[in-house]
Design an enzyme around this catalytic site. Sequence first.
Site, short mmCIF file in Angstrom:
data_model
loop_
_atom_site.label_atom_id
_atom_site.label_comp_id
_atom_site.label_asym_id
_atom_site.label_seq_id
_atom_site.Cartn_x
_atom_site.Cartn_y
_atom_site.Cartn_z
N TRP A 80 34.63 15.51 14.56
CA TRP A 80 35.16 16.42 15.68
C TRP A 80 36.62 16.16 15.82
CZ3 TRP A 80 32.25 19.96 15.97
CH2 TRP A 80 30.70 19.98 15.90
N ASP B 67 38.79 14.66 24.33
CA ASP B 67 37.40 15.47 24.14
C ASP B 67 36.05 14.34 24.54
OD1 ASP B 67 35.10 16.77 23.38
OD2 ASP B 67 35.73 16.87 21.30
N LYS C 239 25.74 18.95 26.82
CA LYS C 239 25.21 17.85 26.60
C LYS C 239 24.74 16.92 27.98
CE LYS C 239 27.82 17.61 22.23
NZ LYS C 239 26.64 18.08 21.46
#
Length: 365
Positions: A106, A176, A200
């Site tokens: 990511w 992030d 999540k």
Amino acid sequence: MNTLVQRAYNFNAGPSALPLAVLEKAQQELIDFRGTGMSVMELSHRSAAYEEVHNNAIALLKELLSIPENYEVLFLQGGGSLQFSMVPMNFLKPGEKAGYIMSGSWSEKAFSEAKLFGDAYHVASTKEGQYRRVPQIDELKYNPTDAYIHLTSNNTIYGTQWKEFPDTGDVPLIADMSSDILSKPFDVSKFSLIYAGAQKNLGPSGVTVAIIRKDLLEKANPNIPAMLKYSTHSKNNSLYNTPPTFGIYMLGEVLNWIKETGGINELAKRNEEKAKLIYDAIDQSNGFYIGHAEVESRSLMNITFRVKDEELEKKFLTEAKNEGFIGVNGHRSVGGCRASTYNAVPFETCKAFSEFMVKFQNENR
């Protein structure tokens, strides 16, 4: 509670498990939301009934994370992946540099997007070691004039997590936190911008939370489309256009559940206990299970491992699925096994999986 429903052992990496109590409340309110005669999905986003939902969610997030007064909480769309573009679009100006700390797939994607808008470089990287750890703070090499430094707090694919965040001083730190926000306490004031996809730990997919310091907002590039400006959403309380109203309602209910559970400190304690069950099964297996992450970087949210040989691993994954464990396959890019133990995954689910791991080992020595 509908006791006839058999809940799965859900280890999906995202969208992931939601608290059963939240799902049951949503079920009760689905058709008639608090006497309105409408579902929350049918309410106008300009109505008083929805405005209360919206503002309560913002207030709860500020309370649970102890967000200082000089920050805005925004509800955005496009997931974490759009943030990879929005961050440099807003804050990486011509002649400036942005530093990216590389700790997994990511962060690679975020870096690739930044390169489209300006001069981005690697502050540190653990790619050569197959991303088995996050960089150490003393490995970070950046410039005091950088536009910002970007990191990924938890790596879902490789199962690593920052335990301590760097202090970058006057250089804005952007994170992030899609896969571990609200899983453990941290100091929001170290960051100028935090973003997180909801799917999540915060709620269903479709909502992205951004927590942004007001002084960073003032530095943003004004010459970009309105929907891609953080300031557009800040000035309009995230109501510039129709927001994902049902997702925000669910996010607010998850935040209520966290508060009623005991808050972020209680969740951190539970997350430690849940992860320990599975890590113990790995560590006590004498090499039958092989953890990917180095011990000091192990994630409490995503536990990644291999079985000692490929055929046994295939058998393990097949039997795990047959036993009702969902989402245990590793990410398609790396393979292996992964148990995602987010906030809403119950202790009992992790205990059952740990017991299955021990049983499988004993039967396949």
